[in-house]
Motif scaffolding. Sequence first.
Motif, PDB file in Angstrom:
ATOM      1  N   GLU A 222      57.443  24.448  37.398  1.00  0.00           N
ATOM      2  CA  GLU A 222      56.327  24.725  38.290  1.00  0.00           C
ATOM      3  C   GLU A 222      55.630  26.055  38.013  1.00  0.00           C
ATOM      4  OE1 GLU A 222      57.968  24.451  42.189  1.00  0.00           O
ATOM      5  OE2 GLU A 222      58.046  22.251  42.172  1.00  0.00           O
ATOM      6  N   ARG A 223      56.400  27.101  37.681  1.00  0.00           N
ATOM      7  CA  ARG A 223      55.807  28.433  37.507  1.00  0.00           C
ATOM      8  C   ARG A 223      56.431  29.172  36.322  1.00  0.00           C
ATOM      9  NH1 ARG A 223      56.270  30.881  43.480  1.00  0.00           N
ATOM     10  NH2 ARG A 223      58.177  29.658  43.499  1.00  0.00           N
ATOM     11  N   PRO A 224      56.318  28.617  35.137  1.00  0.00           N
ATOM     12  CA  PRO A 224      56.947  29.256  33.971  1.00  0.00           C
ATOM     13  C   PRO A 224      56.414  30.654  33.686  1.00  0.00           C
ATOM     14  CG  PRO A 224      55.408  27.546  33.287  1.00  0.00           C
ATOM     15  CD  PRO A 224      55.577  27.398  34.767  1.00  0.00           C
ATOM     16  N   HIS A 225      55.137  30.905  34.016  1.00  0.00           N
ATOM     17  CA  HIS A 225      54.567  32.229  33.748  1.00  0.00           C
ATOM     18  C   HIS A 225      55.243  33.296  34.602  1.00  0.00           C
ATOM     19  CE1 HIS A 225      52.480  30.656  37.254  1.00  0.00           C
ATOM     20  NE2 HIS A 225      52.066  31.873  37.545  1.00  0.00           N
ATOM     21  N   LEU A 226      55.669  32.925  35.814  1.00  0.00           N
ATOM     22  CA  LEU A 226      56.346  33.889  36.667  1.00  0.00           C
ATOM     23  C   LEU A 226      57.764  34.166  36.170  1.00  0.00           C
ATOM     24  CD1 LEU A 226      55.162  32.824  40.228  1.00  0.00           C
ATOM     25  CD2 LEU A 226      54.387  34.733  38.830  1.00  0.00           C
ATOM     26  N   VAL A 227      58.399  33.143  35.629  1.00  0.00           N
ATOM     27  CA  VAL A 227      59.720  33.348  35.035  1.00  0.00           C
ATOM     28  C   VAL A 227      59.604  34.335  33.878  1.00  0.00           C
ATOM     29  CG1 VAL A 227      61.653  32.261  33.838  1.00  0.00           C
ATOM     30  CG2 VAL A 227      60.529  31.066  35.731  1.00  0.00           C
ATOM     31  N   ASP A 228      58.592  34.132  33.035  1.00  0.00           N
ATOM     32  CA  ASP A 228      58.370  35.052  31.917  1.00  0.00           C
ATOM     33  C   ASP A 228      58.132  36.476  32.409  1.00  0.00           C
ATOM     34  OD1 ASP A 228      58.685  33.178  29.934  1.00  0.00           O
ATOM     35  OD2 ASP A 228      56.551  32.766  29.704  1.00  0.00           O
ATOM     36  N   ALA A 229      57.321  36.609  33.461  1.00  0.00           N
ATOM     37  CA  ALA A 229      56.985  37.936  33.975  1.00  0.00           C
ATOM     38  C   ALA A 229      58.224  38.660  34.490  1.00  0.00           C
ATOM     39  CB  ALA A 229      55.940  37.819  35.085  1.00  0.00           C
ATOM     40  N   VAL A 230      59.060  37.948  35.234  1.00  0.00           N
ATOM     41  CA  VAL A 230      60.246  38.574  35.822  1.00  0.00           C
ATOM     42  C   VAL A 230      61.278  38.905  34.745  1.00  0.00           C
ATOM     43  CG1 VAL A 230      62.198  38.204  37.376  1.00  0.00           C
ATOM     44  CG2 VAL A 230      59.889  37.570  38.096  1.00  0.00           C
ATOM     45  N   VAL A 231      61.518  37.976  33.828  1.00  0.00           N
ATOM     46  CA  VAL A 231      62.496  38.241  32.769  1.00  0.00           C
ATOM     47  C   VAL A 231      62.034  39.406  31.897  1.00  0.00           C
ATOM     48  CG1 VAL A 231      63.607  37.323  30.702  1.00  0.00           C
ATOM     49  CG2 VAL A 231      63.403  35.898  32.733  1.00  0.00           C
ATOM     50  N   ARG A 236      62.657  45.086  30.237  1.00  0.00           N
ATOM     51  CA  ARG A 236      62.075  46.423  30.098  1.00  0.00           C
ATOM     52  C   ARG A 236      62.708  47.399  31.083  1.00  0.00           C
ATOM     53  NH1 ARG A 236      57.665  43.052  29.158  1.00  0.00           N
ATOM     54  NH2 ARG A 236      57.078  42.995  31.361  1.00  0.00           N
ATOM     55  N   GLY A 237      63.030  46.906  32.290  1.00  0.00           N
ATOM     56  CA  GLY A 237      63.664  47.759  33.285  1.00  0.00           C
ATOM     57  C   GLY A 237      65.034  48.234  32.845  1.00  0.00           C
ATOM     58  N   TRP A 238      65.836  47.320  32.298  1.00  0.00           N
ATOM     59  CA  TRP A 238      67.171  47.718  31.847  1.00  0.00           C
ATOM     60  C   TRP A 238      67.096  48.625  30.626  1.00  0.00           C
ATOM     61  CZ3 TRP A 238      71.265  48.254  34.404  1.00  0.00           C
ATOM     62  CH2 TRP A 238      71.555  47.415  35.485  1.00  0.00           C
ATOM     63  N   ARG A 239      66.123  48.370  29.756  1.00  0.00           N
ATOM     64  CA  ARG A 239      65.975  49.251  28.597  1.00  0.00           C
ATOM     65  C   ARG A 239      65.644  50.671  29.056  1.00  0.00           C
ATOM     66  NH1 ARG A 239      62.190  46.473  25.480  1.00  0.00           N
ATOM     67  NH2 ARG A 239      63.924  45.317  24.570  1.00  0.00           N
ATOM     68  N   ARG A 240      64.770  50.773  30.041  1.00  0.00           N
ATOM     69  CA  ARG A 240      64.411  52.093  30.554  1.00  0.00           C
ATOM     70  C   ARG A 240      65.584  52.733  31.292  1.00  0.00           C
ATOM     71  NH1 ARG A 240      59.768  53.659  35.022  1.00  0.00           N
ATOM     72  NH2 ARG A 240      59.880  55.926  34.715  1.00  0.00           N
ATOM     73  N   SER A 278      74.883  46.800  20.614  1.00  0.00           N
ATOM     74  CA  SER A 278      74.722  46.083  19.351  1.00  0.00           C
ATOM     75  C   SER A 278      74.092  44.707  19.549  1.00  0.00           C
ATOM     76  CB  SER A 278      76.079  45.927  18.655  1.00  0.00           C
ATOM     77  OG  SER A 278      76.921  45.033  19.369  1.00  0.00           O
ATOM     78  N   ARG A 279      73.935  44.291  20.799  1.00  0.00           N
ATOM     79  CA  ARG A 279      73.383  42.972  21.081  1.00  0.00           C
ATOM     80  C   ARG A 279      71.955  43.089  21.584  1.00  0.00           C
ATOM     81  NH1 ARG A 279      77.856  39.204  23.859  1.00  0.00           N
ATOM     82  NH2 ARG A 279      76.064  37.841  23.648  1.00  0.00           N
ATOM     83  N   SER A 280      71.194  42.033  21.390  1.00  0.00           N
ATOM     84  CA  SER A 280      69.819  42.001  21.864  1.00  0.00           C
ATOM     85  C   SER A 280      69.824  42.022  23.390  1.00  0.00           C
ATOM     86  CB  SER A 280      69.115  40.746  21.349  1.00  0.00           C
ATOM     87  OG  SER A 280      67.791  40.679  21.819  1.00  0.00           O
ATOM     88  N   LEU A 281      69.218  43.034  23.965  1.00  0.00           N
ATOM     89  CA  LEU A 281      69.264  43.235  25.402  1.00  0.00           C
ATOM     90  C   LEU A 281      68.659  42.051  26.150  1.00  0.00           C
ATOM     91  CD1 LEU A 281      69.993  45.280  27.657  1.00  0.00           C
ATOM     92  CD2 LEU A 281      67.643  46.139  27.477  1.00  0.00           C
ATOM     93  N   GLY A 282      69.434  41.479  27.040  1.00  0.00           N
ATOM     94  CA  GLY A 282      68.955  40.400  27.887  1.00  0.00           C
ATOM     95  C   GLY A 282      69.138  39.005  27.337  1.00  0.00           C
ATOM     96  N   ARG A 283      69.405  38.868  26.044  1.00  0.00           N
ATOM     97  CA  ARG A 283      69.443  37.531  25.454  1.00  0.00           C
ATOM     98  C   ARG A 283      70.725  36.793  25.844  1.00  0.00           C
ATOM     99  NH1 ARG A 283      66.137  35.767  21.848  1.00  0.00           N
ATOM    100  NH2 ARG A 283      65.509  37.880  21.284  1.00  0.00           N
ATOM    101  N   PRO A 284      70.599  35.621  26.478  1.00  0.00           N
ATOM    102  CA  PRO A 284      71.791  34.854  26.847  1.00  0.00           C
ATOM    103  C   PRO A 284      72.471  34.263  25.622  1.00  0.00           C
ATOM    104  CG  PRO A 284      69.802  33.632  27.386  1.00  0.00           C
ATOM    105  CD  PRO A 284      69.352  34.972  26.892  1.00  0.00           C
ATOM    106  N   ASP A 285      73.760  33.986  25.753  1.00  0.00           N
ATOM    107  CA  ASP A 285      74.544  33.559  24.600  1.00  0.00           C
ATOM    108  C   ASP A 285      75.573  32.523  25.056  1.00  0.00           C
ATOM    109  OD1 ASP A 285      76.092  33.283  22.342  1.00  0.00           O
ATOM    110  OD2 ASP A 285      76.300  35.428  21.974  1.00  0.00           O
ATOM    111  N   ALA A 318      59.435  36.884  26.198  1.00  0.00           N
ATOM    112  CA  ALA A 318      59.758  37.804  27.287  1.00  0.00           C
ATOM    113  C   ALA A 318      60.962  38.663  26.920  1.00  0.00           C
ATOM    114  CB  ALA A 318      60.040  37.025  28.569  1.00  0.00           C
ATOM    115  N   LEU A 319      61.964  38.049  26.306  1.00  0.00           N
ATOM    116  CA  LEU A 319      63.163  38.788  25.931  1.00  0.00           C
ATOM    117  C   LEU A 319      62.879  39.799  24.833  1.00  0.00           C
ATOM    118  CD1 LEU A 319      65.775  35.905  25.982  1.00  0.00           C
ATOM    119  CD2 LEU A 319      65.595  37.784  27.591  1.00  0.00           C
ATOM    120  N   ASP A 320      61.872  39.533  24.027  1.00  0.00           N
ATOM    121  CA  ASP A 320      61.535  40.451  22.948  1.00  0.00           C
ATOM    122  C   ASP A 320      60.480  41.468  23.357  1.00  0.00           C
ATOM    123  OD1 ASP A 320      63.290  39.326  21.129  1.00  0.00           O
ATOM    124  OD2 ASP A 320      61.857  37.803  20.495  1.00  0.00           O
TER     125      ASP A 320
END
Length: 321
Positions: A222-231, A236-240, A278-285, A318-320
């Motif tokens: 229904e709202r994929p753009h909002l999922v992208d925005a939040v992720v 970016r928040g965790w990186r900061r 050493s891992r890509s921040l936020g990327r699920p695995d 979004a993750l990148d």
Amino acid sequence: MNRISYITLLLIGQPGPPHVSSPRSGAVARETMRIGLMWKVQAQFAGYALAVEEVAGLELCARSPTASPLEDLLAGRVEFATVSPAQLLGAGRRAREVAFIALFMTRSPVVLVGSKSRKGERLSDLTSARVGVWPGEDLEVRAMLATAGVSLEQVDFVPVEEGFDEFIAGELDLLQATTYNELPALSSRVPDQSDLVVHRPASSGVDVAKDGLVASIKLFGERPHLVDAVVGAAVRGWRRAIEDGEAAVDAVCRLESSLSVSEQQQQLAEIVKLIDPSRSLGRPDRAEFERAARVFAAIGQEVDANEAVIEPGPRERALDA
């Protein structure tokens, strides 16, 4: 407030979690979007606190006393929830209703604290014990005991609240804690810190990933753009938060002014240790779910790592970000 099990039955019609943040400037999304937290607003969720300042309409919801974040998500009271791979697997088939979209803490903060004078220094020497735990969130505790050769049938698992008075009073032999919250507080309260022994999951080979982010499958459609925005904002928040702890703690304290800045700075320092650089921040695995399944197996429970839906796909950009 009690720590409530993540796999208790959903209470129909119960009130939703309290909102503890309000929209900030820097608009990205215009609709109200809520993230259900595993606990109250604190530095544990610093990356999300910074995301609130980027995404207009994004709110953080402190954990409800009657439901877990996953239950709130499934009931439609929040759009996102902080959930670990193990907690999602513990939900069984219900896990297929949500997608695991981001992972930040790849190490567990859970420890098992004991008293040398009461039960010695080694878990393998235990024949029985009273252990204070948070029901439904004690996988690592049970796994540490099991891998040490302790029969779980000989252990009295006692549900505990946020404090640790029962342990200090000698009513409990061991106590579940986190490295960023209860352990520092407990260390400052006991008469003799040298009497404490801290058992860590990694030392027993039962470490599991912790805080991740999930959303409903329905929201994707229904709202994929909002999922992208939040992720994207969360990444970016965790990186900061990792790079600028002062700004992160300021963001947390703006949402919850009663917090001690110095305590939150100490907490964030411990939280950052749980994030693997050493891992890509936020990327699920998927491997994190397989690791959690092996830890469940250590306590004699079978779970299917493939029950979880992992959705990096459209979220790659979004993750990148």
